[in-house]
Design a protein around this motif. Structure first.
Motif, PDB file in Angstrom:
ATOM      1  N   SER B  26      62.136  18.733 -61.537  1.00  6.80           N
ATOM      2  CA  SER B  26      63.381  18.346 -60.891  1.00  6.80           C
ATOM      3  C   SER B  26      63.943  19.534 -60.121  1.00  6.80           C
ATOM      4  O   SER B  26      63.519  20.661 -60.293  1.00  6.80           O
ATOM      5  CB  SER B  26      64.376  17.862 -61.936  1.00  6.80           C
ATOM      6  OG  SER B  26      64.638  18.895 -62.847  1.00  6.80           O
ATOM      7  N   GLY B  27      64.915  19.218 -59.271  1.00  5.96           N
ATOM      8  CA  GLY B  27      65.478  20.246 -58.411  1.00  5.96           C
ATOM      9  C   GLY B  27      65.547  19.713 -57.006  1.00  5.96           C
ATOM     10  O   GLY B  27      65.251  18.544 -56.770  1.00  5.96           O
ATOM     11  N   LEU B  28      65.922  20.542 -56.074  1.00  3.23           N
ATOM     12  CA  LEU B  28      65.978  20.102 -54.689  1.00  3.23           C
ATOM     13  C   LEU B  28      64.557  19.783 -54.235  1.00  3.23           C
ATOM     14  O   LEU B  28      63.664  20.608 -54.375  1.00  3.23           O
ATOM     15  CB  LEU B  28      66.572  21.222 -53.824  1.00  3.23           C
ATOM     16  CG  LEU B  28      66.880  20.854 -52.377  1.00  3.23           C
ATOM     17  CD1 LEU B  28      67.875  19.711 -52.302  1.00  3.23           C
ATOM     18  CD2 LEU B  28      67.400  22.062 -51.623  1.00  3.23           C
ATOM     19  N   PRO B  29      64.306  18.569 -53.723  1.00  2.00           N
ATOM     20  CA  PRO B  29      62.943  18.188 -53.369  1.00  2.00           C
ATOM     21  C   PRO B  29      62.282  19.181 -52.417  1.00  2.00           C
ATOM     22  O   PRO B  29      62.879  19.594 -51.438  1.00  2.00           O
ATOM     23  CB  PRO B  29      63.125  16.832 -52.688  1.00  2.00           C
ATOM     24  CG  PRO B  29      64.376  16.309 -53.262  1.00  2.00           C
ATOM     25  CD  PRO B  29      65.258  17.487 -53.506  1.00  2.00           C
ATOM     26  N   LEU B  61      60.627  12.398 -54.958  1.00  4.76           N
ATOM     27  CA  LEU B  61      61.629  13.339 -54.496  1.00  4.76           C
ATOM     28  C   LEU B  61      61.875  14.353 -55.599  1.00  4.76           C
ATOM     29  O   LEU B  61      62.797  14.194 -56.404  1.00  4.76           O
ATOM     30  CB  LEU B  61      62.916  12.595 -54.126  1.00  4.76           C
ATOM     31  CG  LEU B  61      62.849  11.817 -52.813  1.00  4.76           C
ATOM     32  CD1 LEU B  61      64.136  11.078 -52.550  1.00  4.76           C
ATOM     33  CD2 LEU B  61      62.533  12.766 -51.661  1.00  4.76           C
TER      34      LEU B  61
END
Lengths: 125, 508
Positions: B26-29, B61
């Motif tokens: 997870s995180g900014l794509p 994403l």
């Protein structure tokens, strides 16, 4: 974390329209106009378990280009930085999140002509 | 859970297994490739993203990190597209399978999700098979190359969907049937034949000797004397390649993307005639990611260099060592690539810049200085590589119009094959195959002369002022001529013929 000042003429009605649009699509509002020394985030929403940061771009005229083209690399970098620090200070820094763009075209009276929602408009590096 | 798929990196002709690992967090794509990828591998992000999307799967994403291990090895080319896509779908749970274990995956993806062929499938599959891998998921277009490798199960796919369905177990792909290569050499596709050449009997005989002992040869003759015609037909009298030899040549062609899709095996010996403007890298091989040159493309065949003195000096000098060693070694900062280069070199040149110095019917317009300059463009050491110096006279009118063709290639090939077999048998325990490779002790041992022959050669060497090297080459040639004659001992007539092929053009 106040609402936008009246000097930002086209931003305010654009943001209102974008929020209404997103709420209709099932997003929940978390915060508006988050300002910090690392930059400004127009809307912070939540869709399911994902935190969605929204940059709203609105224009009254297309003479300077479509608002979708307005997301310059510098602006993208500012958004990455701002959202990164937002996540750092949030309760769930490891949650998945993304940055969306909502582009709005208004007519001369400030009525919404067209709304475009671009998911994951700014990617990480 | 990270996805992992095995692919391969090609470095020269050696292949190293590469793990394609994908982690989705997870995180900014984002979509990042690490592990020393070159530009083509970086671009695979765009292809993989579009191919996954257009094949109806989810491009997630999230933060996607692709790691190509070992990380210190340069990864090049688009062959990681398919492994990255599959690994990504495994990492995001869209493929639940352990079917990819022990499976080697190669392939480029198009934006629409088609699997396209990549270069070097044959050498990769051969090396991977040697390293113990048995199952290969490959582009259908290039899968025939892989079928040449015995003991491998080849699963050809033409779209990403097929590859995914295969891994999911929803699609059964029958392993590609290997064609029967034992019968591969039995369709001689000879486009030309020595029978088409009238006259030039001396030249034909010299070429026969050259092929029989695998001697390098240089022809000197006026334009139109038929030098190129003669050279082109040399491959038609060479013995057919063994399956192993054919594989070696095909590997080089596979790296250059020159193999045909249907046949995938080169069955006739290569004839390469690079133009005299060829660059160093084009001839010897090179580039920052070393690729084989003409020298390696002519492996087990003929490298024909027309207008020999016109070639760039550094290019010609660069040929020396590979010709001696039978392989090209290209060294770069990050490693050394080795390509095979066992060729028979045939060079051709005019006797002077205008070309008519040997022609009794035409006047040569060149001054003595010009002629000397022309000849000086070929250095002594390079000149020394040619065992046979052959003068090709312009054909007279009678020879041109005389009826009755020459001896067909098949007949010559028969004699050559017998001679080569004799040589191979004699040198079986010495690690060489032909007379041209004789040297030092082996030369003394197998080219021993009786006293009268000894005296004859000494005398000739004195009169012709042969150098020690020239002396040895004459002996080797005489050995080949004796072998063609099925004689155990080298006799006077063999030596005499050999001497004819030495220094025949030194008068110029």
């Amino acid at each position: 974390m106040s609402s936008s000042p009246s000097s930002r003429l086209s931003g305010a009605p654009g943001e209102e329209a974008a929020l209404r649009f997103l709420l209709r699509k099932g997003y929940r509002l978390v915060e508006r106009n988050v300002r910090s020394r690392w930059g400004e985030i127009d809307l912070v929403c939540r869709k399911g378990s994902t935190l969605v940061f929204v940059e709203v771009k609105s224009r009254r005229s297309l003479s300077a280009g479509h608002p979708l083209e307005m997301l310059t690399p510098a602006k993208q970098a500012r958004l990455r930085r701002a959202t990164f620090f937002y996540m750092m200070r949030s309760e769930h820094p490891k949650a998945s999140y993304r940055i969306d763009l909502v582009a709005i075209i208004l007519d001369r009276e400030g009525r919404v002509q067209e709304i475009t929602h671009l998911e994951n408009a700014v990617e990480g590096e | 859970m990270p996805g992992k798929v095995i692919s391969y990196v090609l470095d020269g002709l050696s292949a190293i297994p590469a793990e394609v690992e994908v982690d989705a967090s997870s995180g900014l794509p984002s979509f990042t490739i690490v592990g020393l990828p070159d530009a083509a591998v970086q671009e695979s992000r765009q292809r993989v993203r579009a191919a996954i999307h257009n094949s109806g799967y989810d491009f997630p994403l999230c933060r996607i990190t692709v790691n190509l291990a070992p990380a210190d090895l340069r990864k090049e080319g688009p062959l990681f597209d398919l492994p990255i896509a599959l690994s990504l779908l495994i990492a995001t749970g869209q493929i639940r399978s352990s079917c990819q274990e022990g499976l080697v995956v190669l392939g480029e993806l198009s934006l629409s999700g088609e699997v396209k062929t990549v270069r070097g499938i044959l050498p990769i599959v051969r090396r991977a098979r040697g390293a113990g891998y048995q199952r290969f998921l490959l582009p259908a277009e290039g899968a025939m190359e892989a079928a040449l490798v015995q003991g491998s199960s080849i699963f050809p796919v033409s779209t990403l969907r097929q590859a995914v369905d295969f891994l999911r177990g929803d699609l059964v792909i029958p392993p590609l049937e290997a064609p029967d290569w034992t019968a591969y050499g039995q369709e001689p596709v000879q486009v030309s034949d020595f029978a088409e050449i009238r006259g030039q009997e001396t030249a034909k005989r010299a070429l026969e000797v050259a092929v029989a002992g695998n001697h390098h040869l240089i022809m000197v003759g006026s334009p139109g004397a038929g030098k190129t015609m003669l050279a082109r037909r040399v491959v038609t009298v060479m013995p057919p390649m063994t399956f192993e030899e054919a594989l070696e040549v095909s590997e080089v062609y596979s790296i250059c993307g020159l193999l045909s899709k249907e046949k995938a095996l080169l069955t006739s010996r290569p004839f390469r005639a690079p133009h005299h403007t060829s660059s160093y890298a084009g001839m010897v091989g090179g580039g920052s990611n070393p690729a084989p040159g003409e020298l390696s493309l002519a492996h087990h065949g003929v490298l024909f260099l027309d207008e020999f003195p016109e070639f760039r000096r550094d290019v010609l000098e660069a040929l020396r060592q590979p010709l001696e060693e039978g392989r090209v070694q290209i060294t770069r900062a990050h490693g050394t690539a080795v390509f095979p280069a066992q060729v028979m070199m045939i060079a051709a040149m005019n006797p002077c810049p205008c070309g008519f110095r040997l022609d009794p019917r035409r006047e040569c317009r060149c001054g003595a200085g010009e002629v000397r300059r022309y000849w000086n463009q070929v250095s002594g050491p390079i000149w020394d590589r040619f065992d046979i110096h052959l003068q090709v006279p312009p054909l007279s009118l009678e020879e041109l119009t005389g009826d009755g063709g020459g001896e067909p290639s098949v007949a010559i090939a028969g004699r050559v094959a017998r001679c080569r077999a004799l040589e191979a048998e004699r040198y079986a325990s010495f690690g060489i195959r032909t007379n041209a490779q004789l040297g030092g002790k082996l030369l003394r041992r197998f080219c021993a002369l009786d006293s009268s022959e000894q005296a004859f050669l000494r005398q000739a060497a004195d009169r012709l002022q042969l150098t020690a090297r020239s002396f040895d080459r004459t002996l080797k040639l005489a050995r080949t001529i004796a072998d063609l004659d099925s004689q155990e001992r080298i006799r006077l007539e063999h030596l005499a013929e050999a001497l004819q092929y030495r220094g025949a053009v030194d008068w110029i």
